[in-house]
Design a protein around this motif. Structure first.
Motif: not given
Length: 813
Positions: A610-617
């Motif tokens: 989830i953290e990677e998804a928020l950071e990627e977006a």
């Protein structure tokens, strides 16, 4: 202060009441009021006035004309003029008439009272000066008369009878009239040189060797042709002692005949006995011939008038039909009794009334349209030419020539034959007419040709057409004339430019017709036509208007097409904005859930995903920028919608009827639509009068005026600053109003208008712009729309190098 009588002339009651109130507050003057020039003249004729205050602009005629009449007919009445337009030329003209003061509206009570006081004092001084002059003149006359009498008595005493006799003989020998003294038996006792010449004793040598007395003793009967005239003359002289304006048929020494006009009286002796007859005789033969020619010309005119294949009528100065021919009766489908006495200037179509009014004003006018007779109910395609007869400044009558356009060719041929039969009718035809012999010699050159081409007939008749001092296309004209003679049919030259000596540039429409009814040696050509410059101008304006109408329709369609997708894009963007708020709330909730999960036993891999998804977006960036992007999109859509609304307002189809219009809104729409014209070279400042009242006008045409003026302002600034990269100019649009007018001022900081062309800016086809950028019709169309269609005014002030301000004044009512 002495009480004075003052006449106030203004067509606005409010102005008259204001002046009366101002004068009544500070003086005891007696005021009378008039709302027109005619009413003022009646009041001036009824009683004397010490002062007249007159507005220069009156409904039916200029206040300056009234001032001139008052200055001439009522010299003891002082005059003050007033105007609301501040024109120096008008003020100068007023002062040249001899007015005692001039006021520019609006004016205060101090200005009015000072002007009135100065005018009255000046008039009092003028009266005193005149009185002193009159007294001085009378004194000089009395003294001169006394001195003259004394000198005369001395002269008479010195010269006596000899001087009297010399004067008498000198008068006889130098008067132009033939003098005769005849005894009661008819023998000539005395005559003078004029009498000798009248009876045929002429010639220098004969006169040198012949004394007046040599004629004495001849019998007067030797010179009278009709014995009955001599008997009548003697009878009247015996009974009445004198006779006046008695016509005698006389003959000279060489038996040539002439008509004399005699004025005779009987001479009596001291006893009252008739001893002789004396008097004068003048030769009126030429006058009698002229009177005979006039009567013959009148008969010919009546013959042509009655027998003309064209409808002809005479309108008196009131526009009433005074006479008409049978052709006109047939055209109208009515009786002559119905037509004579009918007033078409008041009881026909509005277009025909305007044409008649222009003719009664002294202007040749042409009506060409479908016309329904009011008296007979007959409908025809009518062409009517109204020609004013103007022996003086004001037309005494109008001669109208009418024809059914369906038989125009036949009527034209009949008209040509009528022109050949009587020159007087030729002179009344309001068309250019030139007759040229086969060899090129000019035979006829009517007054219209003189007026249009600026060359008097006496300078061209009898000369070759090719040698006339006129700048026109001689080669085309000569080729056309030769072709016409060869083909023996008329040829139409639709347009031929010409330049007069006075600088006027125009376009002629000519029809060249062969006249070959006689032998070949007598063949000639008839050139008929008119100055069609004004018609071509109007056609150009109409074409321009149609193009603008097409552009307007196209703009309206584009606006409609843009408006629809703009609407749903705007709706969708609003939907995205609202939906994003919901998404942001959901994401916030998920973050709270994510933070809560961090405190509990959750798989590290899931949290890391989830953290990677928020950071990627880059959620924090999106959360901040997406609302700003949506707001900017909504602002841009609102701007597009604003432009579309302006385009729809500006391109709204024009109507023939005037409608109530918000001038501020019309200007705002025009400014928006024209933004692409001025935004690169100028900043535009709006100074709108928030209290500006709506006016009744043609909104589409008024928008065109504003667009033309703003476009011209942008072009003027562009010519000065180039592409604007080194600094822009400024366009200022201002509105204001008063009780009678709404004013629109459009000012620019361009290079201004050079003085030597300032007087031509409203002329059709005049432009200083390069080809493709201007047609020279913009300001001419503006003037036509503002002045002719709205009764307004358009003018400008300019300062070379600093800029120009155009002022459009539109009436509130």
């Amino acid at each position: 202060m002495e009480q004075k009588h003052i006449l106030i002339v203004d067509d606005e009651a409010a102005i008259r009441d204001m002046i009366v109130a101002m004068l009544g507050k500070y003086s005891a003057h007696v005021c009378a009021e008039a709302e027109s020039a005619d009413q003022a003249r009646n009041l001036l004729a009824a009683r004397p006035f010490d002062l007249m205050i007159v507005d220069i602009r009156l409904p039916e005629e200029s206040g300056l004309d009234l001032a001139r009449d008052c200055h001439t007919l009522h010299p003891h009445t002082a005059i003050i003029t007033m105007t609301g337009f501040g024109n120096r030329t008008v003020a100068k003209e007023a002062l040249e008439i001899g007015v005692y003061g001039h006021l520019n509206k609006p004016f205060g009570s101090d200005q009015l009272l000072i002007a009135v006081d100065n005018a009255l004092k000046r008039m009092d001084l003028e009266k005193q000066r005149q009185m002193y002059l009159n007294e001085l003149e009378q004194l000089v006359e009395r003294r001169t008369a006394q001195l003259s009498k004394t000198l005369h008595r001395m002269e008479m005493m010195q010269k006596g009878l000899r001087e009297s006799e010399w004067k008498y003989r000198s008068i006889l020998e130098n008067i132009q009239e033939a003098y005769f003294r005849v005894d009661m038996d008819g023998r000539i006792l005395m005559t003078n040189p004029s009498g000798m010449a009248l009876l045929g004793f002429s010639g220098i040598g004969e006169l040198c060797g012949l004394d007046v007395e040599d004629m004495c003793g001849m019998d007067a009967k030797n010179f009278v042709i009709e014995p009955e005239q001599m008997r009548t003359l003697r009878a009247v002289l015996r009974e009445q002692g004198k006779i006046s304006n008695f016509e005698l048929s006389l003959c000279r020494r060489d038996k040539s005949r002439f008509t004399g006009l005699a004025n005779m009286q009987v001479v009596t002796d001291a006893n009252g006995e008739q001893v002789a007859v004396e008097g004068t005789v003048i030769d009126i033969t030429r006058r009698k011939e002229m009177e005979s020619r006039v009567r013959a010309s009148e008969r010919n005119y009546r013959i042509i008038f009655e027998r003309s294949p064209l409808g002809m009528l005479r309108l008196n100065s009131d526009g009433v039909i005074a006479d008409c021919n049978e052709t006109f009766v047939e055209l109208m489908g009515a009786s002559k009794e119905q037509l004579v006495g009918f007033n078409p200037a008041k009881n026909t179509s509005s277009k025909m009334r305007k044409i008649i009014a222009r003719a009664l004003g002294g202007e040749v006018s042409v009506y060409e349209d479908e016309y329904t007779s009011v008296t007979g109910g007959k409908t025809i395609e009518l062409r009517a030419i109204m020609n004013p007869v103007t022996p003086g400044k004001t037309p005494t009558e109008v001669i109208a020539i009418l024809e059914d356009i369906g038989v125009a060719k036949k009527a034209q041929q009949e008209l040509v034959r009528s022109l050949e039969a009587n020159k007087q009718l030729v002179d009344k035809i309001p068309s250019l007419l030139i007759q040229v012999a086969e060899g090129g010699t000019v035979l006829q050159w009517n007054p219209v040709a003189e007026s249009v081409l600026g060359i008097p007939a006496e300078e061209v008749i009898g000369k070759p057409l090719q040698d006339i001092d006129l700048d026109w296309d001689r080669e085309v004209l000569v080729r056309t004339m030769n072709q016409c003679l060869e083909q023996e049919e008329h040829i139409r030259l639709k347009s031929m430019t010409f330049h007069r000596a006075d600088g006027y540039e125009g376009v002629l429409g000519l029809t060249v017709t062969p006249l070959s009814s006689g032998p070949v040696a007598q063949r000639s050509l008839l050139l008929m036509g008119a100055d069609i410059t004004e018609r071509l101008n109007l056609e150009t304006q109409l074409s321009h208007a149609r193009k603008l109408e097409s552009v307007g329709q196209l703009a309206a369609g584009i606006a409609h097409e843009i408006n629809t997708p703009t609407q749903y894009i705007s709706d969708n963007t609003h939907f995205f904005k609202d939906s994003f708020e919901d998404i942001r709330e959901v994401v916030g909730a998920y973050r709270q859930l994510f933070d809560a999960c961090a405190e509990r036993d959750v798989e590290p891999a899931l949290r890391e995903h989830i953290e990677e998804a928020l950071e990627e977006a880059d959620w924090e960036f999106l959360e901040e920028e997406i609302p700003q992007a949506i707001d900017q999109s909504l602002e841009g859509l609102e701007r597009v919608a604003d432009i579309v609304r302006s385009m729809k307002d500006f391109s709204h189809p024009g109507t023939k009827e005037k409608t109530v219009t918000d001038i501020n809104r019309a200007l705002a729409s025009t400014i928006t639509v024209s933004r692409n014209v001025w935004k690169y070279v100028a900043d535009l400042e709006e100074n709108f009068d928030e209290a500006l009242p709506p006016i009744t006008c043609l909104p589409g045409e008024i928008n065109q005026v504003f667009l033309n003026l703003i476009t011209n302002a942008a072009h003027a600034i562009g010519d000065k600053v180039g592409d604007g990269s080194q600094g822009k100019g400024r366009i200022t649009v201002t509105t204001r109003h008063d009780d009678a007018w709404v004013d629109v001022l459009i000012a620019d900081t361009g290079a201004g208008i050079p003085e030597h062309i300032a007087h031509r800016v409203f002329d059709p086809f005049f432009t200083t712009k390069e080809v493709g950028r201007g047609t020279g019709q913009g300001l001419n169309i503006c003037r036509m729309i503002v002045v002719e269609k709205h009764g307004g005014e358009i003018d400008f002030t300019t300062r070379p190098g600093e800029g120009t301000t155009f002022v459009v004044r539109l009436p509130r009512r």
